[in-house]
Design an enzyme around this catalytic site. Structure first.
Site, PDB file in Angstrom:
ATOM      1  N   GLN A  78      23.105  21.299  23.198  1.00  0.00           N
ATOM      2  CA  GLN A  78      22.557  20.981  21.884  1.00  0.00           C
ATOM      3  C   GLN A  78      22.647  22.166  20.937  1.00  0.00           C
ATOM      4  O   GLN A  78      22.973  22.009  19.752  1.00  0.00           O
ATOM      5  CB  GLN A  78      21.100  20.525  22.024  1.00  0.00           C
ATOM      6  CG  GLN A  78      20.948  19.148  22.625  1.00  0.00           C
ATOM      7  CD  GLN A  78      19.541  18.612  22.487  1.00  0.00           C
ATOM      8  OE1 GLN A  78      18.576  19.366  22.359  1.00  0.00           O
ATOM      9  NE2 GLN A  78      19.409  17.292  22.527  1.00  0.00           N
ATOM     10  N   HIS A  93       8.460  15.692  26.270  1.00  0.00           N
ATOM     11  CA  HIS A  93       9.252  16.292  27.347  1.00  0.00           C
ATOM     12  C   HIS A  93       8.573  17.502  27.986  1.00  0.00           C
ATOM     13  O   HIS A  93       9.076  18.032  28.989  1.00  0.00           O
ATOM     14  CB  HIS A  93      10.620  16.723  26.833  1.00  0.00           C
ATOM     15  CG  HIS A  93      11.484  15.595  26.372  1.00  0.00           C
ATOM     16  ND1 HIS A  93      11.763  14.501  27.158  1.00  0.00           N
ATOM     17  CD2 HIS A  93      12.146  15.392  25.198  1.00  0.00           C
ATOM     18  CE1 HIS A  93      12.559  13.674  26.491  1.00  0.00           C
ATOM     19  NE2 HIS A  93      12.796  14.179  25.310  1.00  0.00           N
ATOM     20  N   ASP A 115      12.959  27.541  26.102  1.00  0.00           N
ATOM     21  CA  ASP A 115      11.979  26.537  26.514  1.00  0.00           C
ATOM     22  C   ASP A 115      10.763  26.667  25.607  1.00  0.00           C
ATOM     23  O   ASP A 115      10.170  27.741  25.511  1.00  0.00           O
ATOM     24  CB  ASP A 115      11.601  26.797  27.971  1.00  0.00           C
ATOM     25  CG  ASP A 115      10.633  25.772  28.538  1.00  0.00           C
ATOM     26  OD1 ASP A 115       9.988  25.054  27.750  1.00  0.00           O
ATOM     27  OD2 ASP A 115      10.503  25.710  29.767  1.00  0.00           O
ATOM     28  N   GLU A 129       9.956  13.972  18.543  1.00  0.00           N
ATOM     29  CA  GLU A 129      10.352  13.340  19.819  1.00  0.00           C
ATOM     30  C   GLU A 129      10.734  14.392  20.863  1.00  0.00           C
ATOM     31  O   GLU A 129      11.680  14.211  21.630  1.00  0.00           O
ATOM     32  CB  GLU A 129      11.489  12.343  19.597  1.00  0.00           C
ATOM     33  CG  GLU A 129      11.060  11.158  18.739  1.00  0.00           C
ATOM     34  CD  GLU A 129      12.156  10.129  18.534  1.00  0.00           C
ATOM     35  OE1 GLU A 129      13.073  10.044  19.381  1.00  0.00           O
ATOM     36  OE2 GLU A 129      12.108   9.400  17.519  1.00  0.00           O
TER      37      GLU A 129
END
Length: 274
Positions: free
Chosen positions: A95, A141, A119, A137
């Site tokens: 990404q 996660h 992270d 969104e």
């Protein structure tokens, strides 16, 4: 454990599938569309989410942190609209590579937008001092939701704001579809607003606004109905294919919204002045 090893399943999921998500996404984004007032196209529907985030930035805000930046669509939108510097972080190196490629096409934004592989539950020390942090969104996660809020709070300047746009549970009622969604989308932090508020408070963040965006979604689009029709086949591929699990999870997500088990909300938190 290194920062990038902390959530390998999420990293691998997005490294493998981001390009597939882009095929069905709009305007270079991989989050869902919101059909707000005046929205007439898929591109506008994608950017409506970005506009809602931008509305949460104070008039004098100049620095923004995108937590779980995907391929950079939101970061680039904000930098186009306002004279702000934006840092985007993603656990997925793929990404970040794509985000950097898209950013390089916009020379007018060079020097104001950068991306980093990290992270968001263990941010680098130099990711700090932001007026606004946001996660579209991405929060779901987090393997450790408390760590997410702690890191976001540390990254904000006193008085700064954290905005989360994501799915939240409406209560404790259980449905097997929730399990399919959580497993298929690697989403262990599907919490209620009250749970998010309590976790944030532990990090020195106060919930000041909660807005239900669920009515702005479009459920049951033609491709959603197609996926629903082939779910039995996808379930047979479930054990061997992360993509099949993702499609089953997406269908389960729609079921959970129709059944009232989930809402899609914008939550605004503020860091206590100190």
């Amino acid at each position: 454990m290194t920062q990038i090893e902390a959530r390998p399943a999420v990293r691998d999921y997005y490294d493998a599938n981001t390009r597939k998500f882009l095929l069905s996404g709009g305007d270079g984004a991989i989050h869902r569309e919101l059909w707000g007032p005046g929205v007439t196209s898929s591109r506008e529907a994608v950017n409506h989410t970005h506009a809602l985030v931008l509305d949460e930035l104070a008039p004098d805000g100049r620095s923004v942190l995108d937590l779980g930046c995907g391929v950079g669509a939101a970061a680039l939108y904000l930098a186009r609209q306002r004279a702000v510097d934006v840092v985007g972080v993603s656990i997925s190196p793929e990404q970040v590579r794509l985000a950097e490629r898209f950013a390089a096409r916009e020379r007018s934004l060079q020097g104001r937008v950068r991306f980093e592989t990290a992270d968001f539950t263990a941010l680098p020390d130099d990711v700090a001092g932001f007026d606004l942090a946001f996660a579209i969104e991405a929060f779901v996660h987090a393997a450790d939701a408390a760590a997410f809020f702690a890191q976001a709070a540390d990254a904000l300047s006193p008085g700064g704001a954290l905005v989360i746009v994501d799915d939240v549970r409406t209560g404790d009622r259980h449905d097997p579809a929730l399990d399919d969604f959580i497993a298929g989308w690697h989403a262990p932090s599907v919490v209620t607003v009250a749970e998010a508020e309590a976790l944030a408070a532990g990090a020195g963040l106060t919930l000041v606004a909660s807005r239900d965006l669920s009515p702005l979604q479009r459920l049951g689009r033609p491709r959603d109905r197609l996926i629903r029709a082939v779910v039995p086949v996808l379930r047979r591929l479930h054990a061997r294919s992360a993509w099949a699990r993702s499609m089953v999870g997406g269908d389960a997500l729609q079921h959970c919204h129709r059944a009232g088990l989930l809402e899609y909300r914008l939550l605004r938190f503020e860091r206590t002045l100190a």
